[in-house]
Design a protein around this motif. Structure first.
Motif, PDB file in Angstrom:
ATOM      1  N   SER A   8      11.603 -27.718 -40.161  1.00  0.00           N
ATOM      2  CA  SER A   8      10.868 -26.535 -40.595  1.00  0.00           C
ATOM      3  C   SER A   8       9.735 -26.218 -39.615  1.00  0.00           C
ATOM      4  N   ASN A   9       8.486 -26.199 -40.063  1.00  0.00           N
ATOM      5  CA  ASN A   9       7.359 -25.995 -39.156  1.00  0.00           C
ATOM      6  C   ASN A   9       7.367 -27.063 -38.060  1.00  0.00           C
ATOM      7  N   GLY A  10       7.800 -28.284 -38.405  1.00  0.00           N
ATOM      8  CA  GLY A  10       7.949 -29.336 -37.403  1.00  0.00           C
ATOM      9  C   GLY A  10       9.076 -29.048 -36.422  1.00  0.00           C
ATOM     10  N   ALA A  11      10.103 -28.308 -36.873  1.00  0.00           N
ATOM     11  CA  ALA A  11      11.177 -27.887 -35.965  1.00  0.00           C
ATOM     12  C   ALA A  11      10.652 -26.860 -34.974  1.00  0.00           C
ATOM     13  N   SER A  12       9.844 -25.925 -35.458  1.00  0.00           N
ATOM     14  CA  SER A  12       9.251 -24.940 -34.555  1.00  0.00           C
ATOM     15  C   SER A  12       8.337 -25.619 -33.545  1.00  0.00           C
ATOM     16  N   MET A  13       7.604 -26.652 -34.001  1.00  0.00           N
ATOM     17  CA  MET A  13       6.775 -27.422 -33.070  1.00  0.00           C
ATOM     18  C   MET A  13       7.650 -28.171 -32.078  1.00  0.00           C
ATOM     19  N   THR A  14       8.818 -28.631 -32.516  1.00  0.00           N
ATOM     20  CA  THR A  14       9.750 -29.310 -31.618  1.00  0.00           C
ATOM     21  C   THR A  14      10.230 -28.368 -30.518  1.00  0.00           C
ATOM     22  N   PHE A  15      10.550 -27.125 -30.882  1.00  0.00           N
ATOM     23  CA  PHE A  15      10.887 -26.120 -29.869  1.00  0.00           C
ATOM     24  C   PHE A  15       9.753 -26.017 -28.846  1.00  0.00           C
ATOM     25  N   SER A  16       8.505 -25.935 -29.348  1.00  0.00           N
ATOM     26  CA  SER A  16       7.355 -25.781 -28.459  1.00  0.00           C
ATOM     27  C   SER A  16       7.174 -26.997 -27.561  1.00  0.00           C
ATOM     28  N   VAL A  17       7.400 -28.191 -28.111  1.00  0.00           N
ATOM     29  CA  VAL A  17       7.314 -29.412 -27.306  1.00  0.00           C
ATOM     30  C   VAL A  17       8.363 -29.392 -26.198  1.00  0.00           C
ATOM     31  N   GLY A  18       9.600 -29.037 -26.543  1.00  0.00           N
ATOM     32  CA  GLY A  18      10.644 -28.988 -25.532  1.00  0.00           C
ATOM     33  C   GLY A  18      10.349 -27.984 -24.436  1.00  0.00           C
ATOM     34  N   LEU A  19       9.773 -26.851 -24.825  1.00  0.00           N
ATOM     35  CA  LEU A  19       9.468 -25.799 -23.854  1.00  0.00           C
ATOM     36  C   LEU A  19       8.278 -26.171 -22.977  1.00  0.00           C
ATOM     37  N   ASN A  20       7.206 -26.646 -23.580  1.00  0.00           N
ATOM     38  CA  ASN A  20       5.950 -26.841 -22.860  1.00  0.00           C
ATOM     39  C   ASN A  20       5.747 -28.256 -22.324  1.00  0.00           C
ATOM     40  N   LEU A  21       6.484 -29.214 -22.850  1.00  0.00           N
ATOM     41  CA  LEU A  21       6.397 -30.591 -22.350  1.00  0.00           C
ATOM     42  C   LEU A  21       7.750 -31.042 -21.808  1.00  0.00           C
ATOM     43  N   SER A  22       8.440 -30.131 -21.146  1.00  0.00           N
ATOM     44  CA  SER A  22       9.781 -30.456 -20.643  1.00  0.00           C
ATOM     45  C   SER A  22       9.740 -31.513 -19.554  1.00  0.00           C
ATOM     46  N   ASN A  23       8.562 -31.789 -19.006  1.00  0.00           N
ATOM     47  CA  ASN A  23       8.426 -32.874 -18.030  1.00  0.00           C
ATOM     48  C   ASN A  23       8.293 -34.240 -18.696  1.00  0.00           C
ATOM     49  N   LYS A  24       8.177 -34.250 -20.048  1.00  0.00           N
ATOM     50  CA  LYS A  24       7.948 -35.519 -20.747  1.00  0.00           C
ATOM     51  C   LYS A  24       9.033 -35.875 -21.750  1.00  0.00           C
ATOM     52  N   VAL A  25       9.809 -34.906 -22.221  1.00  0.00           N
ATOM     53  CA  VAL A  25      10.843 -35.198 -23.214  1.00  0.00           C
ATOM     54  C   VAL A  25      12.221 -34.986 -22.609  1.00  0.00           C
ATOM     55  N   ALA A  26      13.151 -35.850 -22.985  1.00  0.00           N
ATOM     56  CA  ALA A  26      14.501 -35.793 -22.421  1.00  0.00           C
ATOM     57  C   ALA A  26      15.390 -34.815 -23.168  1.00  0.00           C
ATOM     58  N   ALA A  27      15.211 -34.682 -24.492  1.00  0.00           N
ATOM     59  CA  ALA A  27      16.019 -33.775 -25.308  1.00  0.00           C
ATOM     60  C   ALA A  27      15.270 -33.515 -26.607  1.00  0.00           C
ATOM     61  N   VAL A  28      15.602 -32.399 -27.273  1.00  0.00           N
ATOM     62  CA  VAL A  28      14.948 -32.043 -28.532  1.00  0.00           C
ATOM     63  C   VAL A  28      15.999 -31.639 -29.559  1.00  0.00           C
ATOM     64  N   ALA A  29      15.624 -31.782 -30.858  1.00  0.00           N
ATOM     65  CA  ALA A  29      16.562 -31.465 -31.933  1.00  0.00           C
ATOM     66  C   ALA A  29      15.819 -30.866 -33.129  1.00  0.00           C
ATOM     67  N   PRO A  30      15.477 -29.575 -33.081  1.00  0.00           N
ATOM     68  CA  PRO A  30      14.840 -28.933 -34.225  1.00  0.00           C
ATOM     69  C   PRO A  30      15.834 -28.685 -35.356  1.00  0.00           C
ATOM     70  N   VAL A  31      15.374 -28.836 -36.599  1.00  0.00           N
ATOM     71  CA  VAL A  31      16.198 -28.590 -37.787  1.00  0.00           C
ATOM     72  C   VAL A  31      15.505 -27.538 -38.641  1.00  0.00           C
ATOM     73  N   ALA A  32      16.141 -26.367 -38.774  1.00  0.00           N
ATOM     74  CA  ALA A  32      15.658 -25.299 -39.657  1.00  0.00           C
ATOM     75  C   ALA A  32      14.282 -24.788 -39.256  1.00  0.00           C
TER      76      ALA A  32
END
Length: 338
Positions: free
Chosen positions: A169-193
């Motif tokens: 939910s809101n954490g999924a939207s934050m996950t999108f933001s993490v993947g976009l803005n911290l793409s140098n630090k995360v290998a993959a992301v999985a937002p749900v809803a």
């Protein structure tokens, strides 16, 4: 129990170089953290923006503190907590079985002087939408998560090539933001809803994306439209696939391939991406705004029906396990003119 890690981080901006001082360095002969949950905290920001941020780190059996291990960050939904996300998703049990470190951070409340309450003072993430007090106050959640990743690498042997982020939910939207803005630090992301609220940007590194949503989600309807949130606020939501199209655009993906997986689950993949990475998308028939295969903490009249047709925690870990950051991907960012 492993001692609580408290760092002070002074940042001029989200991605500015931080000055970090440890409150207590770990002695060289201190044993590794024991299996189970460890409550940790970081002091992030400066001046009026300084705040203590909390998170739970779950350590699996056999952890020796020396071998590099994957780390999965699980971001709770609006009104939730890191502790609640453990019960909701079962990522602690998955951690024990698979040997990765599972991390459950807490969002922030609009009124930090009062206890967190789901309806009156919910914990939220500043997910890039600008919604609510957390967005208006521009809480530096990206800075917190970035500092937390550094802490995990320093104190929990987290492998920099296998840092993953998921959320609901809101954490999924934050996950999108993490993947976009911290793409140098995360290998993959999985937002749900959730939704990617930021538009017309570009990934610096190709981050694979797995997305899951239910066809009967009343808070994130597939076609978009007006929704009524549990705290009786009405918001207009975009179509779900708008977020996926943005990720496909950033990765330069080709046509989609649809595969029926049974039990009302449709898998849609975009794996021919010119800039690297891939997009994998699951639609679960009949599922409401509930973690697939998990335990809902909210009434059905608000969030719709649960479903065990897809076990999100298992599917997400399988996706993460198959998508470590390769040395080539880490060394070669996406060219700006791609």
């Amino acid at each position: 129990m492993h001692r609580s890690g408290i760092l002070t981080i002074v940042a001029a901006a989200i991605f500015a170089t931080a000055a970090i001082s440890a409150a207590a360095d770990t002695p060289a002969n201190q044993p590794p953290p024991a299996p189970g949950n460890h409550n940790e905290s970081l002091v992030v920001g400066a001046g009026a923006k300084k705040m203590t941020r909390t998170f739970i780190v779950h350590v699996p059996p056999g952890f020796d503190g020396k071998s590099k291990v994957p780390a999965v960050i699980m971001l709770h939904g609006a009104g939730g907590s890191g502790e609640g996300a453990i019960r909701e998703t079962g990522f602690d049990a998955k951690s024990d079985h698979e040997g990765f470190v599972a991390v459950f951070p807490d969002g922030t409340t609009a009124n930090p002087t009062l206890p967190a309450r789901f309806l009156t003072n919910p914990r939220l993430w500043n997910d890039g939408s600008g919604r609510g007090a957390i967005g208006v106050e521009n809480v530096d959640d990206l800075g917190f998560i970035s500092a937390m990743i550094d802490f995990l690498e320093a104190h929990y042997s987290a492998d920099p090539a296998r840092i993953f982020c998921t959320g609901f939910s809101n954490g999924a939207s934050m996950t999108f933001s993490v993947g976009l803005n911290l793409s140098n630090k995360v290998a993959a992301v999985a937002p749900v809803a959730g939704h990617l609220w930021e538009r017309e940007k570009q990934l610096a590194y190709p981050v694979p994306l797995l997305f899951i949503v239910g066809t009967d989600d009343p808070l994130n309807p597939l076609a978009g439209g007006k929704v009524t949130l549990p705290w009786e606020k009405i918001e207009n939501r975009p179509p779900v696939e708008d977020s996926l199209r943005e990720w496909e655009r950033m990765l330069g993906c080709g046509p989609q391939v649809q595969t029926a997986r049974g039990k009302g689950v449709m898998e849609i993949t975009y794996d021919q991406c010119a800039r690297g990475g891939e997009v994998e998308y699951y639609r679960v028939t009949g599922l409401g705004h509930v973690w697939p295969g998990g335990k809902s903490r909210l009434p059905e009249k608000w969030v719709g029906k649960p479903s065990d047709s897809l076990m999100a925690t298992d599917v997400i870990w399988d996706f993460f396990k198959a998508h470590p950051r390769t040395p080539a991907a880490k060394a070669k960012p996406i060219a700006k003119n791609d």
